[in-house]
Design a protein around this motif. Sequence first.
Motif, PDB file in Angstrom:
ATOM      1  N   VAL A   1      -1.548 110.483 -11.100  1.00  0.00           N
ATOM      2  CA  VAL A   1      -1.416 109.458 -10.322  1.00  0.00           C
ATOM      3  C   VAL A   1      -1.704 109.954  -8.743  1.00  0.00           C
ATOM      4  CG1 VAL A   1       0.351 107.632  -9.115  1.00  0.00           C
ATOM      5  CG2 VAL A   1       0.370 108.383 -11.587  1.00  0.00           C
TER       6      VAL A   1
ATOM      7  N   GLU B   1      -5.079 107.328 -11.944  1.00  0.00           N
ATOM      8  CA  GLU B   1      -4.779 105.952 -11.616  1.00  0.00           C
ATOM      9  C   GLU B   1      -4.389 106.019 -10.055  1.00  0.00           C
ATOM     10  OE1 GLU B   1      -1.802 103.805 -14.042  1.00  0.00           O
ATOM     11  OE2 GLU B   1      -3.110 104.527 -15.878  1.00  0.00           O
TER      12      GLU B   1
ATOM     13  N   ALA C   1      -2.704 105.316  -6.850  1.00  0.00           N
ATOM     14  CA  ALA C   1      -1.606 104.604  -6.490  1.00  0.00           C
ATOM     15  C   ALA C   1      -0.615 105.498  -5.739  1.00  0.00           C
ATOM     16  CB  ALA C   1      -0.635 103.898  -7.680  1.00  0.00           C
TER      17      ALA C   1
ATOM     18  N   PHE D   1       3.182 107.127  -5.752  1.00  0.00           N
ATOM     19  CA  PHE D   1       3.984 107.192  -6.981  1.00  0.00           C
ATOM     20  C   PHE D   1       5.039 106.378  -7.169  1.00  0.00           C
ATOM     21  CE2 PHE D   1       7.733 109.294  -9.126  1.00  0.00           C
ATOM     22  CZ  PHE D   1       7.257 109.178 -10.313  1.00  0.00           C
TER      23      PHE D   1
ATOM     24  N   TRP E   1       3.827 102.932  -8.282  1.00  0.00           N
ATOM     25  CA  TRP E   1       2.954 103.015  -9.480  1.00  0.00           C
ATOM     26  C   TRP E   1       3.546 101.876 -10.473  1.00  0.00           C
ATOM     27  CZ3 TRP E   1       3.883 106.422 -13.668  1.00  0.00           C
ATOM     28  CH2 TRP E   1       2.902 106.202 -14.621  1.00  0.00           C
ATOM     29  N   ASP E   2       2.838 101.436 -11.280  1.00  0.00           N
ATOM     30  CA  ASP E   2       3.436 100.493 -12.280  1.00  0.00           C
ATOM     31  C   ASP E   2       2.947 101.530 -13.762  1.00  0.00           C
ATOM     32  OD1 ASP E   2       4.008  98.994 -14.406  1.00  0.00           O
ATOM     33  OD2 ASP E   2       2.628  97.430 -13.986  1.00  0.00           O
TER      34      ASP E   2
END
Length: 246
Positions: A54, A72, A74, A76, A79-80
């Motif tokens: 992430v 990904e 984002a 943290f 983040w999803d």
Amino acid sequence: MDVERYDRTRPAYPPELIDHLIAAAPGREILDVGAGTGIEARQFQAAGCHVLGVEPDPRMAEFARRSGIDVEVAKFEAWDPAGRRFDLLVSGQAWHWVDPVAGAAKAAEVLRPGGILAAFWHVPEPPEEVAEALADAYRRLVPDAPIDLKSVPKQSSDPYGPLIVKVADGLREAGRFGEPERSRHDWERVYTRDEWLDQLPTFGSLTWVEPTVRQKILTEVGTAIDRIGGRFTTRYATVAITAVRD
């Protein structure tokens, strides 16, 4: 930030730290928070782990993807995780950008019971002649700098101590973790003049400095390195804080 320079010049993490964390974790599903260009992620991946990164900076995330890491983009805390769970959450040179309480709570959410959070940082200490050449040039050529490199603490003064205390307090406040533990790994690396000058612009003290001024600073540091033979040994301490999810 020159992401290729960052990845090329920033050192990897001590193998004994990587091996210890893998052995202590309940499995090999790893989340790398603040994955950057993938330096530590590649180490864990090479050891047989599955790593998801992430990373808020899309340039760094894209570099890490090109080197074979799933990332990904984002922050943290926002983040999803989409229901995913991990055995080990690591963060190299990055957890200080995460809110200590909200980050710890999010870590507890994504770690399995018995999973481990591990945040770690390098503390480089080049020879005094090299460090003082940088500090002197920086003070003279960047007089409005927000930091004074002359006052940067050395390894013996526990430079990440206050930060680690803040991280530990965040873990305790968030709950769901056992008592945080500290560790330290000491090691050395030999640098040539060109290798050290290649890394210096990635340091936070220099990333924002106007390029022509930065080059003058690098020239002065290079001259100091030439005076001691063109190569030198830098002592490193890699300090870590770990905690086990209840």
